[in-house]
Design an enzyme around this catalytic site. Structure first.
Site, PDB file in Angstrom:
ATOM      1  N   THR A 290      -4.382  -1.514  60.450  1.00 18.93           N
ATOM      2  CA  THR A 290      -6.230  -2.395  60.767  1.00 18.93           C
ATOM      3  C   THR A 290      -5.982  -2.561  61.977  1.00 18.93           C
ATOM      4  O   THR A 290      -4.883  -1.461  62.665  1.00 18.93           O
ATOM      5  CB  THR A 290      -6.673  -3.714  60.180  1.00 18.93           C
ATOM      6  OG1 THR A 290      -7.567  -3.542  60.522  1.00 18.93           O
ATOM      7  CG2 THR A 290      -5.081  -4.603  60.763  1.00 18.93           C
TER       8      THR A 290
ATOM      9  N   HIS B  48     -16.279   2.604  60.405  1.00 19.17           N
ATOM     10  CA  HIS B  48     -15.618   2.830  61.594  1.00 19.17           C
ATOM     11  C   HIS B  48     -14.415   3.858  60.661  1.00 19.17           C
ATOM     12  O   HIS B  48     -13.312   3.567  60.289  1.00 19.17           O
ATOM     13  CB  HIS B  48     -13.966   1.756  61.291  1.00 19.17           C
ATOM     14  CG  HIS B  48     -12.884   1.834  62.597  1.00 19.17           C
ATOM     15  ND1 HIS B  48     -12.321   1.113  62.990  1.00 19.17           N
ATOM     16  CD2 HIS B  48     -11.983   2.947  62.928  1.00 19.17           C
ATOM     17  CE1 HIS B  48     -10.993   1.375  63.633  1.00 19.17           C
ATOM     18  NE2 HIS B  48     -11.507   3.010  63.495  1.00 19.17           N
TER      19      HIS B  48
ATOM     20  N   HIS C   6     -13.505  -9.170  64.705  1.00 15.04           N
ATOM     21  CA  HIS C   6     -11.406  -8.537  63.940  1.00 15.04           C
ATOM     22  C   HIS C   6     -11.812 -10.519  63.097  1.00 15.04           C
ATOM     23  O   HIS C   6     -11.317 -10.951  63.505  1.00 15.04           O
ATOM     24  CB  HIS C   6     -10.885  -8.129  64.545  1.00 15.04           C
ATOM     25  CG  HIS C   6      -9.714  -7.397  63.318  1.00 15.04           C
ATOM     26  ND1 HIS C   6      -9.624  -6.313  63.385  1.00 15.04           N
ATOM     27  CD2 HIS C   6      -8.764  -8.058  62.679  1.00 15.04           C
ATOM     28  CE1 HIS C   6      -9.050  -6.071  61.850  1.00 15.04           C
ATOM     29  NE2 HIS C   6      -7.656  -7.418  61.995  1.00 15.04           N
ATOM     30  N   ASP C   7     -11.899  -9.989  62.257  1.00 16.55           N
ATOM     31  CA  ASP C   7     -11.311 -11.277  61.198  1.00 16.55           C
ATOM     32  C   ASP C   7     -12.318 -12.628  61.146  1.00 16.55           C
ATOM     33  O   ASP C   7     -11.988 -13.710  61.043  1.00 16.55           O
ATOM     34  CB  ASP C   7      -9.968 -12.302  60.964  1.00 16.55           C
ATOM     35  CG  ASP C   7      -9.208 -10.664  60.030  1.00 16.55           C
ATOM     36  OD1 ASP C   7      -7.660 -10.586  60.342  1.00 16.55           O
ATOM     37  OD2 ASP C   7      -9.704 -10.068  59.455  1.00 16.55           O
TER      38      ASP C   7
ATOM     39  N   HIS D  68     -11.749   5.083  54.215  1.00 13.77           N
ATOM     40  CA  HIS D  68     -13.498   4.146  53.821  1.00 13.77           C
ATOM     41  C   HIS D  68     -14.294   4.966  53.959  1.00 13.77           C
ATOM     42  O   HIS D  68     -14.506   5.638  53.339  1.00 13.77           O
ATOM     43  CB  HIS D  68     -13.165   2.840  53.701  1.00 13.77           C
ATOM     44  CG  HIS D  68     -12.700   2.258  55.250  1.00 13.77           C
ATOM     45  ND1 HIS D  68     -12.610   2.819  56.414  1.00 13.77           N
ATOM     46  CD2 HIS D  68     -12.294   1.174  55.194  1.00 13.77           C
ATOM     47  CE1 HIS D  68     -12.099   2.307  57.355  1.00 13.77           C
ATOM     48  NE2 HIS D  68     -11.749   1.486  56.888  1.00 13.77           N
TER      49      HIS D  68
ATOM     50  N   GLU E  53     -16.957   3.168  65.320  1.00 12.68           N
ATOM     51  CA  GLU E  53     -16.026   2.701  66.185  1.00 12.68           C
ATOM     52  C   GLU E  53     -14.980   3.996  65.499  1.00 12.68           C
ATOM     53  O   GLU E  53     -14.880   4.477  64.774  1.00 12.68           O
ATOM     54  CB  GLU E  53     -15.079   1.546  65.646  1.00 12.68           C
ATOM     55  CG  GLU E  53     -16.106   0.695  65.008  1.00 12.68           C
ATOM     56  CD  GLU E  53     -15.868  -0.578  64.802  1.00 12.68           C
ATOM     57  OE1 GLU E  53     -14.817  -1.009  64.245  1.00 12.68           O
ATOM     58  OE2 GLU E  53     -15.894  -1.889  65.944  1.00 12.68           O
TER      59      GLU E  53
END
Ligand SMILES: CC(=O)[C@@H](O)[C@H](O)COP(=O)(O)O
Ligand SMILES: NCC(=O)COP(=O)(O)O
EC number: 2.6.99.2
Length: 245
Positions: free
Chosen positions: A105, A43, A197-198, A50, A75
């Protein structure tokens, strides 16, 4: 069985906290694929907290000999920067998310309002024109599926953040039912059904039981945290196995 796409964002986050290039993103990309991951996800956010734009060609080159089969998923919000990265690297899949540039996020999906369709429409066309699969990041809401279908997208990634949060509290059943209803509606519409996600080794089994036809889960944050304890290769293999039920 769902495919695992390992999200490398958090490896890059640690790498960016020094100027030494350690941890080496290329090495962790190889380790993830050697451990059985079916693909890699990145992403490249505008602030490059990052994943950097410069990481993407390196990963695309690394994965090219492994195609078809191994998939690259990029993404991001469909601004000019992201679409330049997509055109330059031609990933198998692009997952469009409605994130603001400084988003902490990804924490919500597309509603596909007329204004949002003005943004997603051209991006979907551009992705498909180069043979890519266009995926829209959505909340668990069956009502949005009809708008996804008319958007021209090939599929959805169901945002599982609320599910993961409810799972931690032991109150996940109604959220899981909403995910299952959204996934079933998407499948009926002929759409690819992904999730992310998570997700972790604890909340994946109920998700797979509720959505056994899930095509892909892209997982990064919790997998990376688990890898700090148990080793990256063993952790990727454990996530591959957890998605195979
Ligand atoms: C869309 C989504 O839920 C994740 O793929 C996203 O990449 C998470 O972004 P951060 O790793 O920056 O939190
Ligand atoms: N699309 C979800 C993803 O790529 C990884 O999300 P997370 O596991 O880092 O929360």
């Amino acid at each position: 069985m769902a495919h695992l796409s390992v999200n490398l964002n958090k490896i890059a986050l640690l790498r960016n906290s020094r100027h030494t290039g350690v941890p080496d993103l290329r090495r962790f990309a190889h380790l993830a694929l050697e451990a059985g991951a079916h693909g890699l996800t990145v992403h490249p956010r505008p602030d490059e907290r990052h994943i950097r734009g410069s990481d993407v060609p390196m990963l695309a080159d690394l994965m090219r000999p492994l195609r078809p089969g191994i998939e690259f998923n990029i993404e991001g919000y469909p601004d000019a920067r992201l679409m330049h990265i997509v055109r330059a690297n031609r990933p198998e899949q692009v997952t469009l998310v409605p994130d603001a540039p400084g988003a902490f996020t990804s924490d919500e999906g597309w509603k596909l309002t007329p204004a949002q369709v003005q943004v997603t429409g051209p991006a979907i066309q551009a992705i498909k024109a180069q043979g890519g699969r266009a995926i829209l990041f959505i909340d668990a809401d069956p009502a949005v599926i009809d708008r996804v279908r008319t958007s021209g997208a090939d599929g959805v990634e169901i945002y599982t953040g609320p599910y993961a949060e409810a799972f931690r509290a032991g109150t996940h059943q109604p959220v899981l039912e909403r995910i299952a209803a959204t996934a079933a509606r998407a499948r009926e519409a002929g759409l690819v059904v992904n999730a992310g996600h998570d997700l972790n080794l604890h909340n994946i089994p109920p998700l797979m039981a509720a959505v056994p036809f899930l095509a892909e889960a892209s997982i990064g944050h919790e997998l990376t945290a688990d890898a700090l304890e148990n080793g990256f290769t063993a952790t990727v293999a454990a996530y591959v196995k957890a998605l195979q039920v």
